[in-house]
Design an enzyme around this catalytic site. Structure first.
Site, mmCIF file in Angstrom:
data_model
loop_
_atom_site.group_PDB
_atom_site.id
_atom_site.type_symbol
_atom_site.label_atom_id
_atom_site.label_comp_id
_atom_site.label_asym_id
_atom_site.label_seq_id
_atom_site.Cartn_x
_atom_site.Cartn_y
_atom_site.Cartn_z
ATOM 1 N N PRO A 86 0.963 -1.187 0.427
ATOM 2 C CG PRO A 86 -0.301 -1.344 1.988
ATOM 3 C CD PRO A 86 0.582 -2.128 1.390
ATOM 4 C CD GLU A 113 2.900 -4.453 11.005
ATOM 5 O OE1 GLU A 113 2.302 -3.354 10.631
ATOM 6 O OE2 GLU A 113 1.488 -5.053 11.879
ATOM 7 N NE ARG A 151 -10.678 -6.156 -19.239
ATOM 8 C CZ ARG A 151 -11.230 -4.810 -20.057
ATOM 9 N NH1 ARG A 151 -10.142 -4.037 -19.494
ATOM 10 N NH2 ARG A 151 -11.808 -5.068 -20.391
ATOM 11 C CG ASP A 166 -12.725 -0.516 -21.034
ATOM 12 O OD1 ASP A 166 -13.818 -0.790 -21.454
ATOM 13 O OD2 ASP A 166 -11.859 -1.716 -21.004
#
Ligand code: SAM
Length: 222
Positions: A86, A113, A151, A166
């Site tokens: 993250p 962690e 994709r 898209d």
């Protein structure tokens, strides 16, 4: 393209990699995905991949040695190496497009962690985030990356144009709204223009509707 994934939970990736477009792309050899169990690269008797954190604090940290051994087992060719985190650079469609042209990607899934920082410094590995929220592991983020990239590989999606329209194909524009039968549903109507057969007017309506939706849902895209 070849993608290698290192995880302590290979089972989390196995079923999704057999389904739908991704499963078909793998079956047709348009992409090759190898999922490896990180624990097999831990050399101690208990195949331990985590340890306590230097400096103290709650939670365990994934050890550097098994990750280095795992990724180095691919040498000489490991392609770009990504550590899902993250705290990484946030994945977006521009980066997905860039990665879809690579011949080889290597993905390392963290847990606990996170992973000993020397993996980032020493392998080296590029830290990659799928968004500003925290999951319990890198397996779902790895799947997100694999599906988004796959994709875009020619042949994976039937009609080439279906991803060219898209959201984010133009970086600051979302996709226009879509409708299908029936023409009326719970007193909600399909816009008349879409039934007109006038391709110029349909195109103009879609463009404006895409701009409206972008302003409404994502004003930050400007
Ligand atoms: N302590 C870390 C932090 O605050 O940045 C969070 C660790 S998280 C609980 C465990 C693992 O999940 C991470 O090492 C990473 O591999 C994965 N992960 C969680 N959220 C993610 C995200 N948004 N993008 C990519 N990977 C993520």
């Amino acid at each position: 393209m070849r993608i290698d994934v290192f995880t302590i939970f290979p089972g989390m990736l196995e079923a999704p990699l057999r389904q739908s477009l991704l499963g078909k792309a793998i079956a047709e050899d348009l992409v090759e995905v190898w999922v490896h169990d990180l624990r097999t690269f831990a050399t101690d008797a208990h195949h331990q991949v985590d340890d306590t954190s230097f400096g103290g604090g709650p939670g365990m940290v994934m050890k550097a040695e098994p990750v280095f051994a795992a990724v180095e087992s691919l040498d000489p060719d490991r392609g770009r190496v990504f550590l899902l985190s993250p705290a990484g650079r946030r994945l977006d469609q521009a980066l997905v497009r860039e990665l879809s042209t690579e011949a080889h990607l290597t993905l390392v899934c963290g847990r606990y962690e996170g992973v000993d920082e020397r993996v980032v410094e020493g392998l080296p590995a590029e830290e990659l985030s799928i968004g500003d929220y925290v999951l319990s592991g890198g397996e779902v983020p790895a799947l997100v990356l694999i599906e988004a990239v796959t994709r875009l590989i020619p042949g994976v999606i039937g009609q080439q144009e279906s991803h060219e329209q898209d959201s984010f194909s133009e970086p600051h524009l979302l996709d226009h709204p879509h409708y299908t039968r029936p023409r009326e549903f719970r007193e909600m109507q399909v816009p008349d223009v879409l039934l007109s057969g006038n391709h110029g007017e349909i195109e103009a309506w879609r463009r404006e509707a895409a701009r409206d939706k972008t302003r409404r849902n994502r004003p930050d895209l400007g």
